[in-house]
Design an enzyme around this catalytic site. Structure first.
Site, PDB file in Angstrom:
ATOM      1  N   THR A   1      -3.418  -5.386   0.536  1.00 11.83           N
ATOM      2  CA  THR A   1      -2.799  -4.069   0.769  1.00 11.83           C
ATOM      3  C   THR A   1      -3.655  -3.284   1.764  1.00 11.83           C
ATOM      4  O   THR A   1      -3.147  -2.470   2.526  1.00 11.83           O
ATOM      5  CB  THR A   1      -2.623  -3.266  -0.538  1.00 11.83           C
ATOM      6  OG1 THR A   1      -3.893  -2.878  -1.044  1.00 11.83           O
ATOM      7  CG2 THR A   1      -1.862  -4.065  -1.572  1.00 11.83           C
TER       8      THR A   1
ATOM      9  N   HIS B   1      19.569  27.222 -11.614  1.00 10.20           N
ATOM     10  CA  HIS B   1      20.359  28.296 -12.224  1.00 10.20           C
ATOM     11  C   HIS B   1      19.790  29.679 -11.928  1.00 10.20           C
ATOM     12  O   HIS B   1      18.576  29.898 -12.010  1.00 10.20           O
ATOM     13  CB  HIS B   1      20.412  28.106 -13.744  1.00 10.20           C
ATOM     14  CG  HIS B   1      20.985  26.781 -14.157  1.00 10.20           C
ATOM     15  ND1 HIS B   1      22.290  26.419 -13.888  1.00 10.20           N
ATOM     16  CD2 HIS B   1      20.446  25.722 -14.815  1.00 10.20           C
ATOM     17  CE1 HIS B   1      22.517  25.198 -14.371  1.00 10.20           C
ATOM     18  NE2 HIS B   1      21.406  24.755 -14.930  1.00 10.20           N
TER      19      HIS B   1
ATOM     20  N   LYS C   1       0.861  -1.195   0.000  1.00 10.84           N
ATOM     21  CA  LYS C   1       0.000   0.000   0.000  1.00 10.84           C
ATOM     22  C   LYS C   1       0.887   1.229   0.000  1.00 10.84           C
ATOM     23  O   LYS C   1       1.730   1.396   0.882  1.00 10.84           O
ATOM     24  CB  LYS C   1      -0.904  -0.007   1.244  1.00 10.84           C
ATOM     25  CG  LYS C   1      -1.947   1.075   1.219  1.00 10.84           C
ATOM     26  CD  LYS C   1      -3.015   0.832   0.152  1.00 10.84           C
ATOM     27  CE  LYS C   1      -4.248   0.165   0.705  1.00 10.84           C
ATOM     28  NZ  LYS C   1      -5.206  -0.211  -0.366  1.00 10.84           N
TER      29      LYS C   1
HETATM   30  O1  LIG Z   1      28.381  23.388 -10.750  1.00  8.25           O
HETATM   31  C1  LIG Z   1      28.214  23.214 -11.974  1.00  8.25           C
HETATM   32  N1  LIG Z   1      28.548  22.017 -12.532  1.00  8.25           N
HETATM   33  C2  LIG Z   1      28.388  21.753 -13.872  1.00  8.25           C
HETATM   34  O2  LIG Z   1      28.722  20.643 -14.361  1.00  8.25           O
HETATM   35  C3  LIG Z   1      27.856  22.793 -14.670  1.00  8.25           C
HETATM   36  N2  LIG Z   1      27.554  22.871 -15.990  1.00  8.25           N
HETATM   37  C4  LIG Z   1      27.032  24.110 -16.189  1.00  8.25           C
HETATM   38  O3  LIG Z   1      26.622  24.547 -17.318  1.00  8.25           O
HETATM   39  N3  LIG Z   1      27.007  24.828 -15.032  1.00  8.25           N
HETATM   40  C5  LIG Z   1      27.521  24.025 -14.050  1.00  8.25           C
HETATM   41  N4  LIG Z   1      27.700  24.211 -12.720  1.00  8.25           N
END
Ligand SMILES: O=c1[nH]c(=O)c2[nH]c(=O)[nH]c2[nH]1
Length: 297
Positions: free
Chosen positions: A57, A246, A12
Protein backbone atom coordinates in the site's frame (compact mmCIF):
# COMPACT_ATOMS: atom_id res chain seq x y z
CA UNK A 1 -14.40 -27.10 9.04
CA UNK A 2 -13.82 -25.39 5.74
CA UNK A 3 -13.76 -21.64 5.27
CA UNK A 4 -13.70 -19.66 2.09
CA UNK A 5 -11.86 -16.41 1.50
CA UNK A 6 -14.56 -14.48 -0.32
CA UNK A 7 -14.30 -10.86 -1.52
CA UNK A 8 -11.08 -9.10 -0.67
CA UNK A 9 -9.15 -6.04 -1.75
CA UNK A 10 -6.44 -3.88 -0.26
CA UNK A 11 -5.00 -0.45 -0.82
CA UNK A 12 -4.02 2.89 0.66
CA UNK A 13 -6.84 5.02 1.98
CA UNK A 14 -7.04 8.81 1.91
CA UNK A 15 -3.71 10.04 0.59
CA UNK A 16 -3.93 13.82 0.88
CA UNK A 17 -2.54 15.24 -2.34
CA UNK A 18 -2.15 18.90 -3.19
CA UNK A 19 -0.82 19.67 -6.67
CA UNK A 20 0.36 23.19 -7.43
CA UNK A 21 1.04 24.26 -11.02
CA UNK A 22 3.63 27.07 -11.00
CA UNK A 23 4.75 27.19 -14.64
CA UNK A 24 3.56 30.81 -14.87
CA UNK A 25 3.25 33.51 -12.17
CA UNK A 26 -0.46 32.63 -11.98
CA UNK A 27 -0.40 29.37 -10.06
CA UNK A 28 -3.12 26.70 -10.19
CA UNK A 29 -4.05 24.28 -7.41
CA UNK A 30 -5.88 20.95 -7.06
CA UNK A 31 -6.59 19.50 -3.62
CA UNK A 32 -7.42 15.81 -3.54
CA UNK A 33 -7.90 12.89 -1.21
CA UNK A 34 -7.14 9.65 -3.06
CA UNK A 35 -7.91 6.08 -2.06
CA UNK A 36 -6.65 3.11 -4.06
CA UNK A 37 -7.78 -0.51 -3.77
CA UNK A 38 -6.42 -3.45 -5.72
CA UNK A 39 -8.32 -6.66 -6.48
CA UNK A 40 -6.76 -9.79 -7.89
CA UNK A 41 -4.58 -12.79 -7.11
CA UNK A 42 -3.88 -11.93 -3.49
CA UNK A 43 -5.29 -15.03 -1.79
CA UNK A 44 -1.87 -16.22 -0.65
CA UNK A 45 -1.30 -13.08 1.41
CA UNK A 46 -4.42 -13.85 3.42
CA UNK A 47 -4.15 -17.63 3.52
CA UNK A 48 -0.39 -18.22 3.81
CA UNK A 49 1.18 -14.88 4.67
CA UNK A 50 2.91 -14.92 1.28
CA UNK A 51 3.57 -11.35 0.13
CA UNK A 52 5.13 -12.18 -3.24
CA UNK A 53 2.12 -10.87 -5.19
CA UNK A 54 1.41 -7.94 -2.90
CA UNK A 55 2.29 -4.47 -4.19
CA UNK A 56 2.59 -2.59 -0.87
CA UNK A 57 0.00 0.00 0.00
CA UNK A 58 3.01 2.26 0.54
CA UNK A 59 3.89 1.85 -3.15
CA UNK A 60 0.30 2.60 -4.12
CA UNK A 61 0.54 5.85 -2.15
CA UNK A 62 3.86 6.69 -3.80
CA UNK A 63 2.29 6.09 -7.21
CA UNK A 64 -0.44 8.61 -6.44
CA UNK A 65 2.14 11.32 -5.68
CA UNK A 66 4.44 10.38 -8.58
CA UNK A 67 1.50 10.47 -11.02
CA UNK A 68 0.59 13.93 -9.73
CA UNK A 69 3.92 15.07 -11.20
CA UNK A 70 4.28 12.70 -14.18
CA UNK A 71 0.71 12.64 -15.48
CA UNK A 72 -0.57 15.78 -13.76
CA UNK A 73 -3.82 16.34 -11.94
CA UNK A 74 -6.63 17.62 -14.09
CA UNK A 75 -10.19 16.42 -13.61
CA UNK A 76 -10.41 13.90 -10.77
CA UNK A 77 -12.06 11.39 -13.09
CA UNK A 78 -9.05 11.50 -15.46
CA UNK A 79 -6.55 11.21 -12.62
CA UNK A 80 -8.44 8.20 -11.25
CA UNK A 81 -8.55 6.57 -14.69
CA UNK A 82 -4.80 7.05 -15.16
CA UNK A 83 -4.03 5.41 -11.82
CA UNK A 84 -6.49 2.54 -12.20
CA UNK A 85 -5.34 1.78 -15.75
CA UNK A 86 -1.73 1.74 -14.58
CA UNK A 87 -2.33 -0.72 -11.74
CA UNK A 88 -4.29 -3.12 -13.97
CA UNK A 89 -1.98 -2.87 -16.99
CA UNK A 90 1.40 -2.77 -15.28
CA UNK A 91 1.09 -4.79 -12.07
CA UNK A 92 0.67 -8.44 -12.99
CA UNK A 93 -1.41 -9.83 -10.09
CA UNK A 94 -3.86 -6.92 -10.26
CA UNK A 95 -7.11 -7.85 -12.03
CA UNK A 96 -9.09 -4.85 -10.94
CA UNK A 97 -8.34 -1.46 -9.48
CA UNK A 98 -10.61 1.00 -7.79
CA UNK A 99 -9.62 4.60 -7.18
CA UNK A 100 -11.82 6.85 -5.11
CA UNK A 101 -11.19 10.58 -5.14
CA UNK A 102 -12.50 13.58 -3.28
CA UNK A 103 -11.71 17.13 -4.27
CA UNK A 104 -11.87 20.32 -2.23
CA UNK A 105 -12.33 23.46 -4.28
CA UNK A 106 -10.24 26.60 -3.79
CA UNK A 107 -11.22 30.02 -5.08
CA UNK A 108 -8.75 32.84 -5.75
CA UNK A 109 -8.87 35.65 -3.23
CA UNK A 110 -9.58 39.06 -4.71
CA UNK A 111 -7.34 41.96 -3.67
CA UNK A 112 -8.30 45.46 -4.79
CA UNK A 113 -10.69 43.93 -7.30
CA UNK A 114 -8.00 41.70 -8.84
CA UNK A 115 -7.75 37.90 -8.50
CA UNK A 116 -4.59 36.97 -6.67
CA UNK A 117 -2.05 34.77 -8.46
CA UNK A 118 -1.16 32.44 -5.63
CA UNK A 119 -3.60 32.81 -2.73
CA UNK A 120 -6.94 31.06 -2.42
CA UNK A 121 -9.80 30.71 0.00
CA UNK A 122 -11.63 27.41 0.38
CA UNK A 123 -14.65 27.57 -1.93
CA UNK A 124 -17.98 26.34 -0.69
CA UNK A 125 -18.51 23.42 1.56
CA UNK A 126 -19.24 20.62 -0.85
CA UNK A 127 -16.84 17.94 -1.92
CA UNK A 128 -16.56 16.67 -5.49
CA UNK A 129 -16.20 12.88 -5.64
CA UNK A 130 -15.23 10.30 -8.23
CA UNK A 131 -14.91 6.52 -8.13
CA UNK A 132 -13.09 4.81 -10.97
CA UNK A 133 -13.10 1.05 -11.42
CA UNK A 134 -11.03 -0.70 -14.08
CA UNK A 135 -11.28 -4.47 -14.45
CA UNK A 136 -12.02 -7.20 -16.98
CA UNK A 137 -15.57 -5.89 -17.43
CA UNK A 138 -14.25 -2.50 -18.57
CA UNK A 139 -13.85 1.01 -17.18
CA UNK A 140 -16.51 2.50 -14.95
CA UNK A 141 -16.64 6.08 -13.74
CA UNK A 142 -18.98 7.35 -11.07
CA UNK A 143 -18.91 11.10 -10.48
CA UNK A 144 -20.57 12.83 -7.59
CA UNK A 145 -20.71 15.35 -4.82
CA UNK A 146 -21.41 15.33 -1.11
CA UNK A 147 -22.08 17.86 1.65
CA UNK A 148 -23.89 20.25 -0.69
CA UNK A 149 -26.09 22.01 1.87
CA UNK A 150 -29.27 23.58 0.49
CA UNK A 151 -32.19 25.33 2.16
CA UNK A 152 -35.38 26.91 0.84
CA UNK A 153 -37.56 29.00 3.14
CA UNK A 154 -40.81 28.37 1.25
CA UNK A 155 -42.07 26.34 -1.70
CA UNK A 156 -42.13 23.08 0.24
CA UNK A 157 -45.01 21.04 1.70
CA UNK A 158 -45.49 17.72 3.44
CA UNK A 159 -49.15 16.85 3.91
CA UNK A 160 -51.73 14.13 3.38
CA UNK A 161 -49.40 11.42 4.67
CA UNK A 162 -50.47 8.09 6.11
CA UNK A 163 -51.48 8.37 9.75
CA UNK A 164 -51.69 5.74 12.46
CA UNK A 165 -52.02 5.75 16.25
CA UNK A 166 -48.44 7.00 16.67
CA UNK A 167 -48.63 9.92 14.26
CA UNK A 168 -48.38 13.38 15.79
CA UNK A 169 -47.00 15.35 12.83
CA UNK A 170 -49.35 17.99 11.43
CA UNK A 171 -49.77 18.73 7.73
CA UNK A 172 -47.35 21.41 6.53
CA UNK A 173 -48.25 23.47 3.46
CA UNK A 174 -45.41 25.94 3.79
CA UNK A 175 -42.27 24.73 5.49
CA UNK A 176 -38.52 25.15 5.39
CA UNK A 177 -36.81 22.39 3.44
CA UNK A 178 -33.11 21.83 3.95
CA UNK A 179 -30.71 19.03 3.15
CA UNK A 180 -27.09 18.09 2.71
CA UNK A 181 -27.02 16.38 -0.68
CA UNK A 182 -24.99 13.29 -1.37
CA UNK A 183 -25.29 12.36 -5.04
CA UNK A 184 -23.44 9.92 -7.33
CA UNK A 185 -23.89 9.57 -11.06
CA UNK A 186 -22.63 6.75 -13.29
CA UNK A 187 -21.32 7.48 -16.77
CA UNK A 188 -21.76 5.17 -19.76
CA UNK A 189 -18.22 5.88 -21.03
CA UNK A 190 -15.03 7.77 -20.31
CA UNK A 191 -15.02 10.30 -23.15
CA UNK A 192 -16.64 13.02 -21.11
CA UNK A 193 -15.78 16.71 -20.52
CA UNK A 194 -15.51 16.02 -16.80
CA UNK A 195 -15.14 19.49 -15.28
CA UNK A 196 -17.86 21.01 -17.46
CA UNK A 197 -20.19 18.09 -16.76
CA UNK A 198 -19.60 18.32 -13.02
CA UNK A 199 -20.43 22.04 -13.01
CA UNK A 200 -23.52 21.39 -15.14
CA UNK A 201 -24.87 18.59 -12.95
CA UNK A 202 -24.28 20.60 -9.78
CA UNK A 203 -26.13 23.56 -11.32
CA UNK A 204 -29.03 21.33 -12.41
CA UNK A 205 -29.41 19.83 -8.93
CA UNK A 206 -29.41 23.25 -7.30
CA UNK A 207 -31.80 24.72 -9.87
CA UNK A 208 -34.31 21.90 -9.42
CA UNK A 209 -34.20 22.25 -5.65
CA UNK A 210 -34.76 26.00 -5.93
CA UNK A 211 -37.41 26.20 -8.62
CA UNK A 212 -39.56 23.10 -8.17
CA UNK A 213 -42.39 23.35 -5.69
CA UNK A 214 -41.91 20.34 -3.41
CA UNK A 215 -44.61 18.07 -2.02
CA UNK A 216 -41.94 15.96 -0.28
CA UNK A 217 -38.20 15.54 -0.35
CA UNK A 218 -38.88 12.26 -2.17
CA UNK A 219 -40.46 14.17 -5.07
CA UNK A 220 -37.61 16.71 -5.08
CA UNK A 221 -35.07 13.88 -5.44
CA UNK A 222 -37.05 12.50 -8.38
CA UNK A 223 -37.07 15.91 -10.07
CA UNK A 224 -33.35 16.43 -9.46
CA UNK A 225 -32.40 12.96 -10.68
CA UNK A 226 -34.55 12.95 -13.81
CA UNK A 227 -33.41 16.46 -14.76
CA UNK A 228 -29.79 15.27 -14.67
CA UNK A 229 -30.61 12.20 -16.80
CA UNK A 230 -32.49 14.40 -19.26
CA UNK A 231 -29.70 16.93 -19.67
CA UNK A 232 -26.60 14.73 -19.53
CA UNK A 233 -26.92 11.83 -21.92
CA UNK A 234 -23.69 10.18 -20.79
CA UNK A 235 -25.14 9.73 -17.29
CA UNK A 236 -27.07 6.44 -17.12
CA UNK A 237 -27.80 6.16 -13.42
CA UNK A 238 -27.97 8.57 -10.51
CA UNK A 239 -28.13 7.83 -6.78
CA UNK A 240 -29.32 10.50 -4.40
CA UNK A 241 -29.22 10.59 -0.63
CA UNK A 242 -30.76 13.50 1.24
CA UNK A 243 -31.01 13.93 4.98
CA UNK A 244 -34.06 16.01 5.86
CA UNK A 245 -32.55 18.74 8.01
CA UNK A 246 -35.66 19.53 9.98
CA UNK A 247 -36.55 23.11 10.81
CA UNK A 248 -39.38 23.10 13.33
CA UNK A 249 -41.45 26.26 13.80
CA UNK A 250 -41.26 27.33 17.45
CA UNK A 251 -44.51 27.77 19.35
CA UNK A 252 -44.38 31.41 20.49
CA UNK A 253 -48.00 31.57 21.73
CA UNK A 254 -46.89 31.32 25.43
CA UNK A 255 -45.30 34.73 24.84
CA UNK A 256 -48.36 36.14 23.09
CA UNK A 257 -46.48 36.10 19.77
CA UNK A 258 -47.48 34.73 16.39
CA UNK A 259 -45.00 32.73 14.36
CA UNK A 260 -46.01 32.66 10.70
CA UNK A 261 -43.00 30.68 9.50
CA UNK A 262 -40.37 33.03 10.87
CA UNK A 263 -38.71 31.41 13.88
CA UNK A 264 -37.46 27.80 13.72
CA UNK A 265 -35.42 25.44 15.79
CA UNK A 266 -32.96 23.62 13.53
CA UNK A 267 -32.62 20.08 14.83
CA UNK A 268 -29.68 17.89 13.87
CA UNK A 269 -30.87 14.51 15.15
CA UNK A 270 -32.80 12.44 14.42
CA UNK A 271 -33.29 13.30 10.77
CA UNK A 272 -35.31 11.81 7.95
CA UNK A 273 -33.09 10.12 5.37
CA UNK A 274 -34.52 9.99 1.87
CA UNK A 275 -32.73 7.94 -0.81
CA UNK A 276 -33.36 7.07 -4.43
CA UNK A 277 -31.64 5.46 -7.39
CA UNK A 278 -32.91 6.54 -10.80
CA UNK A 279 -31.73 4.88 -14.00
CA UNK A 280 -32.42 5.01 -17.70
CA UNK A 281 -34.78 2.29 -18.88
CA UNK A 282 -32.04 -0.04 -20.02
CA UNK A 283 -28.74 1.10 -18.51
CA UNK A 284 -25.49 -0.61 -19.51
CA UNK A 285 -24.20 -3.06 -16.88
CA UNK A 286 -22.62 -1.39 -13.85
CA UNK A 287 -20.01 -4.10 -13.25
CA UNK A 288 -18.22 -3.26 -10.02
CA UNK A 289 -18.81 0.48 -10.44
CA UNK A 290 -20.57 0.75 -7.08
CA UNK A 291 -18.47 -1.69 -5.04
CA UNK A 292 -16.41 0.39 -2.64
CA UNK A 293 -15.18 -2.22 -0.23
CA UNK A 294 -14.76 -5.94 0.19
CA UNK A 295 -18.37 -6.63 0.99
CA UNK A 296 -18.83 -4.25 3.90
CA UNK A 297 -21.64 -1.77 3.29
O1 LIG B 1 -40.20 15.33 2.74
C1 LIG B 1 -40.52 14.59 3.69
N1 LIG B 1 -40.65 13.25 3.48
C2 LIG B 1 -41.00 12.37 4.47
O2 LIG B 1 -41.12 11.14 4.24
C3 LIG B 1 -41.23 12.92 5.76
N2 LIG B 1 -41.56 12.36 6.95
C4 LIG B 1 -41.61 13.37 7.85
O3 LIG B 1 -41.88 13.22 9.09
N3 LIG B 1 -41.33 14.57 7.26
C5 LIG B 1 -41.09 14.32 5.94
N4 LIG B 1 -40.73 15.12 4.91
Amino acid sequence: MTFVLAEHQYGKAESRLVRVYRDTPRHEIRDLTVTTALRGAFDAAYLDGDQSAVLPTDTQKNTVFAFAKQVGVGAVEDFGLALARHFVADVEPVHGARVELEELAWQRVVVDGVEHDHTWVRAGQEVRTAAVTVDASGEHVVGGLKDLVLLKSTGSEFAGFLRDGYTTLADAHDRVMATSLDVRWRFAGTDVPWDETYAGIRATLVEQFATRHSLALQQTLWHMGTAVLEEFEQVVEIRLKAPNKHHVAVDLTPFGLENPGEVFVATDRPYGLIEATITREDPPPAGEAWRASAGLA
